[in-house]
Design an enzyme around this catalytic site. Sequence first.
Site, PDB file in Angstrom:
ATOM      1  N   SER A  76       6.369 -23.272  31.029  1.00  0.00           N
ATOM      2  CA  SER A  76       6.378 -21.901  31.690  1.00  0.00           C
ATOM      3  C   SER A  76       6.609 -20.734  30.761  1.00  0.00           C
ATOM      4  O   SER A  76       6.655 -19.691  31.015  1.00  0.00           O
ATOM      5  CB  SER A  76       7.703 -21.596  32.573  1.00  0.00           C
ATOM      6  OG  SER A  76       7.191 -22.341  33.915  1.00  0.00           O
ATOM      7  N   SER A 133       5.483 -20.221  34.689  1.00  0.00           N
ATOM      8  CA  SER A 133       6.143 -19.242  35.530  1.00  0.00           C
ATOM      9  C   SER A 133       6.665 -17.968  35.176  1.00  0.00           C
ATOM     10  O   SER A 133       7.011 -16.949  35.829  1.00  0.00           O
ATOM     11  CB  SER A 133       7.064 -20.066  36.331  1.00  0.00           C
ATOM     12  OG  SER A 133       8.247 -20.163  35.493  1.00  0.00           O
ATOM     13  N   LYS A 168      13.152 -12.497  31.854  1.00  0.00           N
ATOM     14  CA  LYS A 168      12.789 -13.285  33.186  1.00  0.00           C
ATOM     15  C   LYS A 168      14.063 -13.133  34.290  1.00  0.00           C
ATOM     16  O   LYS A 168      15.102 -13.140  33.729  1.00  0.00           O
ATOM     17  CB  LYS A 168      12.480 -14.670  32.967  1.00  0.00           C
ATOM     18  CG  LYS A 168      11.677 -15.509  33.949  1.00  0.00           C
ATOM     19  CD  LYS A 168      11.463 -16.744  33.470  1.00  0.00           C
ATOM     20  CE  LYS A 168      10.748 -17.781  34.347  1.00  0.00           C
ATOM     21  NZ  LYS A 168      10.271 -18.839  33.993  1.00  0.00           N
TER      22      LYS A 168
HETATM   23  N1  GLN Z   1       4.146 -24.717  35.911  1.00  0.00           N
HETATM   24  C1  GLN Z   1       5.235 -25.868  36.073  1.00  0.00           C
HETATM   25  C2  GLN Z   1       5.809 -26.208  37.223  1.00  0.00           C
HETATM   26  O1  GLN Z   1       5.380 -25.486  38.005  1.00  0.00           O
HETATM   27  C3  GLN Z   1       6.215 -25.559  34.872  1.00  0.00           C
HETATM   28  C4  GLN Z   1       7.395 -24.678  35.478  1.00  0.00           C
HETATM   29  C5  GLN Z   1       8.561 -24.205  34.498  1.00  0.00           C
HETATM   30  O2  GLN Z   1       7.989 -24.650  33.307  1.00  0.00           O
HETATM   31  N2  GLN Z   1       9.524 -23.412  34.839  1.00  0.00           N
HETATM   32  O3  GLN Z   1       6.701 -26.651  37.528  1.00  0.00           O
END
Ligand code: GLN
Length: 501
Positions: A178, A154, A79
Amino acid sequence: MNLNELTITQAHEGLKRKDFSSEELTWACMERVKEFDGKVKAFLTVLEKESLEAAREIDKKIKAGVIPGALEGIPVALKDNILVQGVKCTASSRILENYIAPYDATVVVKLKNAGAIILGKTNMDEFAFGSSGESSAFKITRNPHDLERVPGGSSAGSAAAVAAHECIYALGSDTGGSIRQPAALCGIVGLKPTYGTVSRYGLMAMASGLDIIGPLAKNVEDARIVFEAIRGRDPKDATTVDYNAPQPPLNLRGGEGGVTGLRGTRIGIPKEYFIDGMDLETEKAVRLAIKKLEELGARIVEISLPHASYALAVYYILMPAEVSANLARFDGMRYGYSVLRGSNPSQPPLNLRGEVGGLYDVYAKSRAQGFGDEVKRRIMIGTYVLSAGYADAFYKKAQAVRTLVKRDFDEAFLNVDCIVAPTSPNPAWLIGERMNDPLSMYLADIFTISANIAGIPGISIPCGKAHNLPVGLQFLAPQLREDVLFNVAGAYENARKAVDV
Ligand code: GLN
C-alpha cells in the site's frame, strides 16, 4: 518553481538560508490544496489553522537564530489510519466517521518533535483494504497524472497528494504493497521499511504481523530522511527492533551516478516476477531500467524465488485472519458508529425497542451498517480460515508456507546484494474498471506482497512511462538493509535524472 514543488532537502536548504519562511512554504501547499484537491480528492481533513500556527512558531525559532532540523517547518500529509491527537481519524470508514484520536501515534510524536508541519489527513481504501483508493466510504481519490484513473492504494491520498505537490512528503502504511504500489502508479518514491523498524503504535491495525508505516516522497534521499526520523525501537510496540543499520559494503557506491556508480553490486532479477499477462509496455520500461543498472556497473544475475507464486495466496489467508481479529473491536459499543447512536458519540442511545433485538443484534447491525463491502468480505474470509477444523488446513499451512517464501529470499541474498522487479504489473487503470472484480484487484499486489510476507524492505521509484503513465521499479533488500536500497535506487535515480535533463 513554486515552493510546494520543492523536495525536503530543497525546502530545508531554503528555510536554513531564510529564502522563505515555513509559513510561506505551508501556505504554498495549502493554496495548492485549495486549487487542486477538489479534483484529486487526496485529503479528508485539512488542518489549515493548526498547520499555519505551527509554521509561525518554527519561523520564530529560525528568526531567533536556531538552525532548523531536517524536517523542521516542512509540511507533511498523513494517511487517515495514523492517529493525531484531537484530530478526526476515520481509516476512511463510516464506522469511524466521527472518531477523534485520543493520542498521537509514535511516528506523529517523532514528527512533531522534529518540527514537522502536519497539513492534514489523507484518503485511503477503507481500513487500508484495497489497491485503488476506491473503497473509501467518503470519496474516490484520483491519479494526478490522469484524473480518470486510480492513484493506486491503499495509501491513495498520500501518494496523490505528494504527486500533485499538495504537500512535500507523506506517510502511508504498507501491509501488502500500500505504499509502493500507489507510489508506482503516481510516479513518486515509496518506501516500505523492514517489519519492526517503525513503531505501529497509533496505526490502526490491519494485519499486525505485516503492517508497517513508511514515507511517500519525491525522491530517494527524501525517503531516507523521513525513514531516519521515524524509525527506532518503541516500548509501546513490542515488535520494534533496535535499528543499527550496518554500513554499506565497500562495493556499493551508489548515489554517485556516473558509469561506475554501481560497480561490483550484484542485482538479482527473479524470473518469477515477469509473468504472463503483465502489461508489455510496463515490462519494457522495467527491462530498460535493468539495462541502465548494468550500464552503471551492476552485475545482473537471474535468480529464482520458487515459492513466489504462493505469496499472494498466503497473504489472502494470513491477512484476513488478522483483520477479522483486529476489527472485532468495532462492535458499536465502545467507539465508532453504532446502530444505537448513529455516528455521533455524544448522542444518547435511541430507543430502538422492537428494531434491535439485544446485544448481539447491536453488534451485528452496527457492523453491517458501518463496514463497507470489502471489509465484510475480508472479515468473512478471515473468520472462515480461523474457524474450528479449518485453522490447521488454512491458517497454519499458510504460516508454514510464509516461512518458505522468506527462505527463498534468505537464499537469494546469499548471492545478490538486492533484487529488482516491477512494482505493479500494469500502470494506473480507469476508475471503476476493477471494482466488481476483487480477484483482479488482488492481483495488483502480486509483486509487492512477498516483501511483507518476508518482512524485508522495499522501495518503489519511477522508471519511465507505459501508455504515458508512470511505471514503478521495485528494489528489495535483506532485513534491516534499507541502506542498500537507498544506495542502489539512489544511483539509478541520479543516472536517470542525468539522462532526463
Ligand atoms: N492492496 C493490498 C490489500 O488490499 C494491500 C493493502 C495494504 O498494504 N494495506 O490488502
